[in-house]
Write an enzyme that holds these catalytic residues in place. Structure first.
Site, PDB file in Angstrom:
ATOM      1  N   GLY A   1      62.139  23.084  26.922  1.00 18.44           N
ATOM      2  CA  GLY A   1      60.755  23.045  26.491  1.00 18.44           C
ATOM      3  C   GLY A   1      60.592  23.542  25.059  1.00 18.44           C
ATOM      4  O   GLY A   1      61.550  23.620  24.287  1.00 18.44           O
TER       5      GLY A   1
ATOM      6  N   GLU B   1      57.725  32.746  21.454  1.00 16.21           N
ATOM      7  CA  GLU B   1      58.393  33.946  20.973  1.00 16.21           C
ATOM      8  C   GLU B   1      57.362  34.840  20.288  1.00 16.21           C
ATOM      9  O   GLU B   1      56.887  34.524  19.191  1.00 16.21           O
ATOM     10  CB  GLU B   1      59.511  33.583  19.988  1.00 16.21           C
ATOM     11  CG  GLU B   1      60.271  34.780  19.443  1.00 16.21           C
ATOM     12  CD  GLU B   1      61.133  35.465  20.495  1.00 16.21           C
ATOM     13  OE1 GLU B   1      61.514  36.625  20.279  1.00 16.21           O
ATOM     14  OE2 GLU B   1      61.425  34.835  21.534  1.00 16.21           O
TER      15      GLU B   1
END
Length: 299
Positions: free
Chosen positions: A65, A271
């Site tokens: 992904g 992130e």
């Protein structure tokens, strides 16, 4: 250099994916040197990119992904090389970059893009990090980072919406100052999107007109000085921001500085980066990307 050579970094959850295996074997039968590495824990993608470069591979395929794409992009940019190509087999929950770019879902069709010339695209640098799709901040970031993996497996992109609705009473505005060429905005906001591509969080089209090769980032700020329910609806409704384009403060810039009075999380395609100052700049044509003909992300 052999142009028919690539290394596939496959997300561990897809190790037993029969369609991927069949597509890889078909490419090999056609004469491709196609190596495969499977991730097991954090840091594997970065290590495999280093291995690929040492072995002479200049094309790396992200089988996963948006998080996988970001990890591999980060490692490719950190290498300092300017001759690298990225391809994507969309195997994640949302696949926001691949969806916006028109990359086929079927692994065989996605790998067929390797036969086309890769296109130079921009990468956005944030402090010492890099991303290819989108950075988000504010309430939308909290939702995308805290949506459970189990819920995403069951509901797909709709899991983000459900999480957002269940946490509606916890909505709290963030505060920041945004400065760029001929642009300045300061205040409280519910959500922030900085797009090299168009969508994040399972289909939130925060930057519906972004282009990945125009040398600019699209900035979308959802101010908090509005009806709260309207704001959350505007954030999570599908399509062109649910038809509520006027809700967002927008700009298109080649660099941007964000400062916040308290540490804020900026989510780089999954992130989280925490700081009170973010320096963002576009790196034009920094990476080549395997894209379909007529991709809507191309200028």
């Amino acid at each position: 250099m052999d142009d028919r050579k690539a290394l596939l970094i496959l997300h561990g959850k897809q190790a037993a994916n029969g369609d991927v295996r069949e597509a890889v074997m078909a490419r090999r039968d056609e004469g491709w040197d196609l190596a495969v590495r499977v991730t097991w824990e954090g840091g594997d993608a970065e290590r495999y990119v280093e291995e690929a470069l040492q072995l002479g591979y200049r094309t790396v395929i992200a089988g996963g992904g948006d998080g996988s794409v970001r990890d591999i992009t980060q490692a490719m940019m950190a290498s300092g090389r300017d001759d690298l190509t990225l391809a994507v087999i969309p195997l994640g929950t949302a696949n926001d970059l691949a969806t916006a770019a028109g990359v086929p879902e079927a692994p065989a069709d996605a790998l067929a893009l390797l036969d086309r010339p890769a296109v130079p695209v921009d990468v956005i640098q944030v402090n010492d990090s890099y991303f290819l799709n989108m950075a988000t901040g504010g309430f939308g970031t909290e939702v995308t980072t805290e949506t459970s993996e189990d819920l995403k497996e069951i509901l797909g992109g709709a899991a983000y919406l459900l999480t957002g609705l269940t946490r509606f009473t916890e909505v709290r505005a963030a505060e920041g100052e945004f400065e760029g060429p001929d642009f300045h905005w300061k205040g409280e906001f519910l959500a922030l999107g900085i797009g090299n591509s168009r969508q994040a969080g399972g289909g939130q089209r925060l930057c519906p007109e972004a282009l990945i090769n125009d040398g600019l980032m699209d900035v979308a700020i959802l101010p908090s000085d509005m009806d709260l329910l309207a704001g959350v609806r505007g954030l999570f409704r599908s399509g062109e921001n649910g038809g509520k384009e006027g809700l967002f403060e927008r700009a298109r810039l080649d660099h941007l500085t964000i400062t916040t009075p308290e540490p804020m999380h900026l989510n780089l395609d999954g992130e989280p980066l925490e700081d009170t100052r973010f320096e963002l700049r576009v790196l034009p044509g920094a990476l080549k990307l395997a894209l379909p003909d007529g991709s809507e992300l191309l200028a």
